[in-house]
Design a protein around this motif. Sequence first.
Motif, mmCIF file in Angstrom:
data_model
loop_
_atom_site.group_PDB
_atom_site.id
_atom_site.type_symbol
_atom_site.label_atom_id
_atom_site.label_comp_id
_atom_site.label_asym_id
_atom_site.label_seq_id
_atom_site.Cartn_x
_atom_site.Cartn_y
_atom_site.Cartn_z
ATOM 1 N N HIS A 187 107.603 82.990 31.354
ATOM 2 C CA HIS A 187 107.712 84.459 31.423
ATOM 3 C C HIS A 187 106.536 84.646 31.420
ATOM 4 C CE1 HIS A 187 106.981 84.552 27.196
ATOM 5 N NE2 HIS A 187 107.652 83.814 27.394
ATOM 6 N N LEU A 188 105.572 85.978 31.241
ATOM 7 C CA LEU A 188 104.834 86.510 31.361
ATOM 8 C C LEU A 188 104.467 87.456 29.685
ATOM 9 C CD1 LEU A 188 104.316 87.212 35.229
ATOM 10 C CD2 LEU A 188 103.182 85.278 33.867
ATOM 11 N N PRO A 189 103.550 87.346 28.955
ATOM 12 C CA PRO A 189 103.892 87.953 27.880
ATOM 13 C C PRO A 189 102.468 88.231 27.844
ATOM 14 C CG PRO A 189 102.699 84.971 27.262
ATOM 15 C CD PRO A 189 103.520 85.321 29.022
ATOM 16 N N VAL A 190 102.576 89.861 28.348
ATOM 17 C CA VAL A 190 101.245 90.937 28.575
ATOM 18 C C VAL A 190 101.331 91.824 27.177
ATOM 19 C CG1 VAL A 190 101.119 92.529 30.488
ATOM 20 C CG2 VAL A 190 102.474 90.939 31.296
ATOM 21 N N ALA A 191 99.659 91.488 26.980
ATOM 22 C CA ALA A 191 99.231 92.655 25.698
ATOM 23 C C ALA A 191 99.059 93.784 26.262
ATOM 24 C CB ALA A 191 98.000 91.638 25.399
#
Length: 426
Positions: A187-191
């Motif tokens: 998955h893509l953890p976006v800050a």
Amino acid sequence: MALNEKKFIETALLSDLRIDGRGPFDYRNVAIKFGREDGSSEVQLGQTHVMGFVTSQLVQPYRDRPNEGTLSIYTEFSPMADHSFEIGRPGVFAVELGRIVDRGLKASRAVDTESLCVVAGKWVWSIRIDLHILDNGGNLVDAANIAALVALLTFRRPDCTLGGDNDQEVIIHSPEVREPLPLIVHHLPVAITFAFIGSEGTVVIDPSNFEEAVMGGKLTATLNTNGDVCAIQKAGGDGVIQSVIMQCLRIASVKAADITNKIKKAVESYNTERALRKIKRHPDPVVDVSKGAGMRVRSLSIEMEKTRLKIEDRKVNRSDDMEIETHSSKKTGSRDPYSKGINGDELKASLASRAAATSVEKMDVLPSVKTQFTMIDKTPTEMDSTPSLQQTIEAGEQTIKVKTLMDAVKPKHRRKKKTYPNHDLS
């Protein structure tokens, strides 16, 4: 920053206005670019400019995790990005940025590190992410996080196999031999970063460098498209109540979904271009249009002239042959229907005589040659009374099963050949 500038920013936020024209919860435009090599990215968030590079190498694993590869992040702050950055040892802000991005990727286990194992306990792949800050326009954490994600999605590590006597020797194959393998990203953890400005704690998203200079604290929430909170970082001395944190998380979930869609579309277009670059294409030969067109027209006219000459030669040859045959038939005076110099009237008469001959063959009587030639000597008025060419052909089709003249001469019972006197054909 001067005191008047700080008061101007705080006063404008009370009216829900920001110095760059955005609203409190408006995110700046994200531009994603790629380098020529796999694993390189360039992200621009407003005036903030960050580049990311991903490399890999074989190392020995940690003792407590012998079946997992490693993932490390390094940041580099260039003095040309901001006058406050210094060359050499990284500052406090550089260390904080690296830890926030590292925590968002490692704590959520976004990258499958077990797939990086080559030989358990001996060799694993170590993935390194280098983040270079080129321009500081505020909110470096979000821009660096996006650059790291894009670089990971476009990176390809070399394929390797085991060889040797005990299958313990690692053989790394070049890209020409085997296609490099992409990393497995779950998955893509976006800050998403929020800033708290003023005594009233006004919340703004994606703060600029001027807003960061007057903020009392900031909150960075790392989320994915599923709404899972991967990490939270609170910096600054100002306190934040629980309701404000929940509001920030709801807003961050929506923004993270939008940024994830942009990242996926950009990576998909990159993969398409990469696949097209790998296709070997043969370049078309360069031809001068002016010269090439003249040569083509000239060659076409030459071919057409040759074809016309051939057709004329064939017509001349046919006419010559017909004249020779006509002269030969007139010269010899032969009225043989099988000769080459016979005309159309003679052919009709010959077909009519054949039809008459086939009717006689049924009675096993051979027609005389004289009869055939006497019919040709008839006058034009008598020829008109003879059967037409179509009727003659139909009569010939009806008697096609009857024996021919040669079959009548050579019957099945091997009768003796009959001799006939020679007839004068003149």
